[in-house]
Each structure stands twice: as C-alpha cells, then as structure tokens.
Write a protein that holds these residues in place. Structure first.
Motif, PDB file in Angstrom:
ATOM      1  N   GLY A 216      14.763  52.185  57.951  1.00 24.40           N
ATOM      2  CA  GLY A 216      16.042  52.476  58.590  1.00 24.40           C
ATOM      3  C   GLY A 216      16.670  53.732  58.031  1.00 24.40           C
ATOM      4  O   GLY A 216      16.399  54.126  56.895  1.00 24.40           O
ATOM      5  N   VAL A 217      17.505  54.353  58.865  1.00 26.02           N
ATOM      6  CA  VAL A 217      18.339  55.477  58.424  1.00 26.02           C
ATOM      7  C   VAL A 217      19.738  55.206  58.947  1.00 26.02           C
ATOM      8  O   VAL A 217      19.909  54.853  60.115  1.00 26.02           O
ATOM      9  N   GLY A 218      20.723  55.342  58.051  1.00 24.26           N
ATOM     10  CA  GLY A 218      22.098  55.088  58.448  1.00 24.26           C
ATOM     11  C   GLY A 218      22.879  56.375  58.663  1.00 24.26           C
ATOM     12  O   GLY A 218      22.379  57.319  59.261  1.00 24.26           O
ATOM     13  N   CYS A 219      24.087  56.415  58.120  1.00 28.99           N
ATOM     14  CA  CYS A 219      25.003  57.526  58.395  1.00 28.99           C
ATOM     15  C   CYS A 219      24.713  58.777  57.579  1.00 28.99           C
ATOM     16  O   CYS A 219      25.263  59.834  57.854  1.00 28.99           O
ATOM     17  N   LEU A 220      23.894  58.661  56.526  1.00 28.32           N
ATOM     18  CA  LEU A 220      23.678  59.779  55.608  1.00 28.32           C
ATOM     19  C   LEU A 220      22.216  60.195  55.589  1.00 28.32           C
ATOM     20  O   LEU A 220      21.337  59.338  55.574  1.00 28.32           O
ATOM     21  N   VAL A 221      21.957  61.499  55.542  1.00 26.66           N
ATOM     22  CA  VAL A 221      20.577  61.962  55.380  1.00 26.66           C
ATOM     23  C   VAL A 221      20.389  62.853  54.147  1.00 26.66           C
ATOM     24  O   VAL A 221      19.262  63.209  53.815  1.00 26.66           O
ATOM     25  N   ASP A 222      21.481  63.190  53.465  1.00 24.34           N
ATOM     26  CA  ASP A 222      21.350  63.989  52.243  1.00 24.34           C
ATOM     27  C   ASP A 222      22.710  64.059  51.540  1.00 24.34           C
ATOM     28  O   ASP A 222      23.746  63.744  52.133  1.00 24.34           O
ATOM     29  N   SER A 223      22.665  64.450  50.253  1.00 25.79           N
ATOM     30  CA  SER A 223      23.894  64.709  49.489  1.00 25.79           C
ATOM     31  C   SER A 223      23.479  65.567  48.306  1.00 25.79           C
ATOM     32  O   SER A 223      22.283  65.846  48.129  1.00 25.79           O
ATOM     33  N   CYS A 224      24.443  65.974  47.445  1.00 28.02           N
ATOM     34  CA  CYS A 224      24.107  66.918  46.368  1.00 28.02           C
ATOM     35  C   CYS A 224      23.303  66.262  45.246  1.00 28.02           C
ATOM     36  O   CYS A 224      22.598  66.932  44.517  1.00 28.02           O
ATOM     37  N   LYS A 225      23.428  64.952  45.102  1.00 23.40           N
ATOM     38  CA  LYS A 225      22.699  64.158  44.089  1.00 23.40           C
ATOM     39  C   LYS A 225      23.108  64.462  42.645  1.00 23.40           C
ATOM     40  O   LYS A 225      22.466  64.004  41.714  1.00 23.40           O
ATOM     41  N   SER A 226      24.149  65.293  42.442  1.00 27.34           N
ATOM     42  CA  SER A 226      24.505  65.614  41.059  1.00 27.34           C
ATOM     43  C   SER A 226      25.995  65.447  40.749  1.00 27.34           C
ATOM     44  O   SER A 226      26.384  65.495  39.591  1.00 27.34           O
ATOM     45  N   CYS A 227      26.840  65.243  41.740  1.00 22.32           N
ATOM     46  CA  CYS A 227      28.276  65.080  41.454  1.00 22.32           C
ATOM     47  C   CYS A 227      28.524  63.653  40.929  1.00 22.32           C
ATOM     48  O   CYS A 227      27.615  62.820  40.918  1.00 22.32           O
ATOM     49  N   SER A 228      29.765  63.374  40.519  1.00 24.99           N
ATOM     50  CA  SER A 228      30.027  62.059  39.919  1.00 24.99           C
ATOM     51  C   SER A 228      29.853  60.940  40.948  1.00 24.99           C
ATOM     52  O   SER A 228      29.370  59.858  40.617  1.00 24.99           O
ATOM     53  N   ALA A 229      30.200  61.205  42.194  1.00 25.05           N
ATOM     54  CA  ALA A 229      30.023  60.171  43.227  1.00 25.05           C
ATOM     55  C   ALA A 229      28.538  59.880  43.435  1.00 25.05           C
ATOM     56  O   ALA A 229      28.126  58.711  43.474  1.00 25.05           O
ATOM     57  N   CYS A 230      27.735  60.928  43.545  1.00 22.66           N
ATOM     58  CA  CYS A 230      26.294  60.731  43.746  1.00 22.66           C
ATOM     59  C   CYS A 230      25.687  60.020  42.540  1.00 22.66           C
ATOM     60  O   CYS A 230      24.840  59.139  42.693  1.00 22.66           O
ATOM     61  N   GLU A 231      26.138  60.399  41.323  1.00 26.15           N
ATOM     62  CA  GLU A 231      25.605  59.738  40.121  1.00 26.15           C
ATOM     63  C   GLU A 231      25.955  58.252  40.100  1.00 26.15           C
ATOM     64  O   GLU A 231      25.226  57.450  39.530  1.00 26.15           O
ATOM     65  N   ASP A 232      27.070  57.903  40.721  1.00 26.32           N
ATOM     66  CA  ASP A 232      27.478  56.492  40.802  1.00 26.32           C
ATOM     67  C   ASP A 232      26.904  55.796  42.045  1.00 26.32           C
ATOM     68  O   ASP A 232      27.396  54.728  42.437  1.00 26.32           O
ATOM     69  N   ASN A 233      25.923  56.405  42.687  1.00 23.46           N
ATOM     70  CA  ASN A 233      25.312  55.833  43.902  1.00 23.46           C
ATOM     71  C   ASN A 233      26.314  55.655  45.038  1.00 23.46           C
ATOM     72  O   ASN A 233      26.234  54.705  45.803  1.00 23.46           O
ATOM     73  N   LEU A 234      27.259  56.591  45.108  1.00 17.47           N
ATOM     74  CA  LEU A 234      28.257  56.534  46.191  1.00 17.47           C
ATOM     75  C   LEU A 234      28.157  57.830  46.986  1.00 17.47           C
ATOM     76  O   LEU A 234      29.117  58.603  47.089  1.00 17.47           O
ATOM     77  N   GLU A 235      26.957  58.067  47.542  1.00 20.29           N
ATOM     78  CA  GLU A 235      26.692  59.347  48.219  1.00 20.29           C
ATOM     79  C   GLU A 235      27.648  59.607  49.376  1.00 20.29           C
ATOM     80  O   GLU A 235      27.855  60.755  49.760  1.00 20.29           O
ATOM     81  N   GLN A 236      28.219  58.529  49.930  1.00 19.81           N
ATOM     82  CA  GLN A 236      29.147  58.732  51.060  1.00 19.81           C
ATOM     83  C   GLN A 236      30.393  59.498  50.641  1.00 19.81           C
ATOM     84  O   GLN A 236      31.094  60.050  51.476  1.00 19.81           O
ATOM     85  N   PHE A 237      30.669  59.508  49.326  1.00 22.37           N
ATOM     86  CA  PHE A 237      31.843  60.229  48.828  1.00 22.37           C
ATOM     87  C   PHE A 237      31.422  61.495  48.076  1.00 22.37           C
ATOM     88  O   PHE A 237      32.188  62.012  47.248  1.00 22.37           O
ATOM     89  N   CYS A 238      30.230  61.996  48.323  1.00 22.70           N
ATOM     90  CA  CYS A 238      29.712  63.195  47.635  1.00 22.70           C
ATOM     91  C   CYS A 238      30.782  64.285  47.616  1.00 22.70           C
ATOM     92  O   CYS A 238      31.315  64.667  48.656  1.00 22.70           O
ATOM     93  N   GLU A 239      31.075  64.766  46.401  1.00 24.79           N
ATOM     94  CA  GLU A 239      32.159  65.747  46.249  1.00 24.79           C
ATOM     95  C   GLU A 239      31.781  67.113  46.805  1.00 24.79           C
ATOM     96  O   GLU A 239      32.647  67.951  47.058  1.00 24.79           O
ATOM     97  N   ASN A 240      30.498  67.341  46.970  1.00 24.60           N
ATOM     98  CA  ASN A 240      30.069  68.615  47.554  1.00 24.60           C
ATOM     99  C   ASN A 240      29.757  68.479  49.040  1.00 24.60           C
ATOM    100  O   ASN A 240      29.207  69.390  49.649  1.00 24.60           O
ATOM    101  N   GLY A 241      30.110  67.353  49.590  1.00 24.79           N
ATOM    102  CA  GLY A 241      29.923  67.144  51.020  1.00 24.79           C
ATOM    103  C   GLY A 241      28.557  66.559  51.324  1.00 24.79           C
ATOM    104  O   GLY A 241      27.537  67.241  51.200  1.00 24.79           O
ATOM    105  N   ALA A 242      28.531  65.284  51.695  1.00 25.51           N
ATOM    106  CA  ALA A 242      27.271  64.647  52.086  1.00 25.51           C
ATOM    107  C   ALA A 242      26.806  65.256  53.407  1.00 25.51           C
ATOM    108  O   ALA A 242      27.611  65.801  54.170  1.00 25.51           O
ATOM    109  N   THR A 243      25.506  65.165  53.660  1.00 21.91           N
ATOM    110  CA  THR A 243      24.988  65.560  54.977  1.00 21.91           C
ATOM    111  C   THR A 243      24.910  64.303  55.834  1.00 21.91           C
ATOM    112  O   THR A 243      24.157  63.366  55.537  1.00 21.91           O
TER     113      THR A 243
END
Ligand SMILES: [Zn+2]
Ligand SMILES: [Zn+2]
Length: 350
Positions: free
Chosen positions: A86-113
């Motif tokens: 499955g693929v949901g609402c997200l297809v990428d993110s920066c993977k290095s901001c605090s949100a991404c580090e906390d597994n919260l890619e939907q809140f990626c501070e550099n803008g999720a894709t």
C-alpha cells in the motif's frame, strides 16, 4: 521514464478525464507498484476543486493505493515482486528533521512529499496520485498489506484508516474507555470500527437518528443523537475520548460538554475555521481539544498489522474509473457507504 494511463482534472471546474503521465525509472531504493485499487478520499475532491488554494493542475488524485509489487531496485530487500503493498498520503520526506526522526513524516519540517500535488523531486513538476496504472515510490514509504485482508476494502485504510487509528492510539484509548465518534462518514465509520476493535465502549454521536442501525452494525455499542438535548445532558462529562470527524466548521461547545475531566476531543475532519468556543467549557474540567493528521509510516504499518489481526477493513462501494465524476457528485452529498474504491482494471482495459 515510463508513460502510463491516468485520470486527471485540468482545472477546478473540470471533470476528470484520461491523461497520459510519466513515472520515473525504478531507482536503487524504489518499489514499482501495479495499482489494483485506489480509494476516493474527500481530499481528492478538495484538491480537484482547489478548495485549499494550493492545487497545481493537472491534478491526478488518489492516496489510498493498493497494488502488487512489479519491480524493486537493487537496494530493496523488504519487498519482492508480487507482494501486496500500500501507499498512503506520503511518498517522501527529508528523513533528518526532528519530526522525521520521531517517525512523524507527515509533519516533516522541510515539507513532506505528498502522493499527489506536491513538488516531484525526481521528475520536476508535481507528483501524481493513484488514479493511475502504476506508481514508483521510495521503499521507506511503501507499506506491507496483510494478505488476509480483502485488498479492495483495505485501500481506504491508507488514509481514512490511519487518520482515525492514529489519534485513538496516540491518546491511549483502551479497553473499557467510553469513546465517542462524532459524524458517520468515511472517517467516522473507520473510527467506530477501530474504537470497537480496541475494546472501547463505542458511542456513535450523530445528528441523524436514521444512522443508528448502521452505526450499530459497524460496532457502535450505543448511539447518541446530538440534537436531543436531554440525551446530551445525560451523557455530559462522561466520555474518556472524542473523535470528531465532522468535515466542516461547526459549534464544538455541545461536544466539549460531553468530555470527562482531563479528557480530549480530537479534530480530524474540519480543515477550516470552527465556531467560537467558550473558554469555560475547557477550563471547567481541564479538558482539551486537539487535532491530528494521518500518521507516520511506522504507525501506518502498525495500523495495517492491527487490521490484519482484528480483521478490520472499510465498507466500500466499487466503481470504474469512468464513473469517477458521478462518484464525486455523490460524495459531495455524502451518498456513499462509506468509501468509493476504484477498480483500476477499468483504467488498464480502457
Ligand atoms: Zn485522504
Ligand atoms: Zn523531515
């Protein structure tokens, strides 16, 4: 690049129609997915109509994608050809901001894709969603779908499912809690199923008595008619948690009155101004109102696994892609129980 068939809207007033789009070649960490089914989310309609003033045309909607793996890059070991994914609402993110580090890619501070209508890092232009034959996605954003679930009915889990599961999990809803789900639509019906599966005493809160029977079939233990003041009074200060799925601005005061001391109501539907809230309704009883947006990839996988274990899927109505405009008209009138899902064979065979 590969050219594939898709359905797109050219502008906010246009019907969706066939469009040829390009997908990138499968890169080292990519999974190429043959799309079998795609759910129709209310956000698809909002984006097509430019309701959030950020649409880029042509819009190819669709972020409730279920399919089979067609091809994997050399760096992919978690998935193999033929897997149900499955693929949901997200297809990428920066993977290095605090949100991404906390597994919260939907809140990626550099803008999720986002799956559609987001800047495409690979091809330029913007991303195209699941109303299409195939999609190529970084492995970190691909989810395993339990094979015991009906794949058609699992599609809406990727957005409606995680949107309702995440707040119930985050706020720690547990067996025996009294949980209210406000509004019975695509989100609300999943909220009832999840709260019920988590063992909560689940109460459907609705304006329409006509929805009582359906709510009980979905797993509600009781129904509270919000227009009935006597009933509302009877349930005052009694809920451990409220999941508010109303999709438009509304008066939250009557619902805040239902919360127990220290309990929270979470908004997941209304992305627009809400009516004024009386401060006293929160102060008296230290109550909270919060919001929640889908879930990160880790939690989305947890949700799918929970669905596999508890046999939770969406109630759906299947359509062909050629009927998508009619489905949008019906969606606008809430005339669907409870999610349209597109059979992508209809696109491939067209
Ligand atoms: Zn959605
Ligand atoms: Zn990030």
């Amino acid at each position: 690049m590969t050219k594939i068939k898709a359905y797109a809207a050219d502008n906010k007033d246009a019907n969706l129609k066939p469009l040829e789009i390009e997908r990138r070649e499968t890169l080292k960490d990519d999974v190429k997915i043959d799309i079998m089914y795609c759910g129709v989310c209310h956000s698809d309609l909002h984006q097509v109509q430019n309701d959030w003033k950020n649409s880029v045309y042509p819009v190819v909607p669709g972020h409730e994608i279920i399919g089979k793996v067609l091809e994997v890059g050399a760096g992919v070991t978690k998935f193999k050809v033929g897997d149900l994914v499955g693929v949901g609402c997200l297809v990428d993110s920066c993977k290095s901001c605090s949100a991404c580090e906390d597994n919260l890619e939907q809140f990626c501070e550099n803008g999720a894709t986002w799956t559609y209508n987001s800047k495409d890092k690979h091809l330029g232009g913007h991303t195209f969603g699941g109303y299409s034959e195939s999609v190529t996605v970084n492995k970190e954003f691909v989810l395993k779908v339990p094979e015991n679930l009906d794949p058609k009915a699992a599609a809406p889990l990727l957005c409606a499912g995680i949107t309702t599961y995440s707040p119930l999990a985050h706020w720690g809803v547990k067996k025996g809690d009294k949980v209210g789900v406000i509004g019975l639509g695509g989100l609300g019906h999943m909220g009832i199923k999840f709260a019920h599966a988590m063992g909560a005493h689940t109460v459907m809160i609705t304006t329409s008595p006509s929805k009582s029977e359906d709510a009980k079939k979905l797993g509600a233990d009781a129904v509270l008619i919000s227009k009935d003041e006597a009933q509302m009074k009877e349930h005052a200060n009694s809920f451990d948690f409220l999941l508010n799925t109303i999709p438009v601005g509304h008066d939250m005061n009557p619902y805040a009155a239902l919360l127990k001391r220290d309990a929270t109501m979470v908004i997941v539907g209304a992305v627009e101004p809400l009516d004024p809230l009386h401060g006293g309704s929160l102060i008296m009883g230290r109550k909270s109102i919060a919001g929640s947006l889908i879930g990160g990839l880790k939690e989305t996988q947890e949700m799918l696994d929970f669905c596999g274990e508890n046999n939770v899927v969406s109630d759906i109505e299947m359509i062909d892609i050629q009927n998508i405009n009619e489905a949008y008209d019906r969606l606008q009138k809430s005339d669907v129980k409870y999610r349209f899902v597109i059979d992508m064979k209809s696109l491939k065979n067209s």
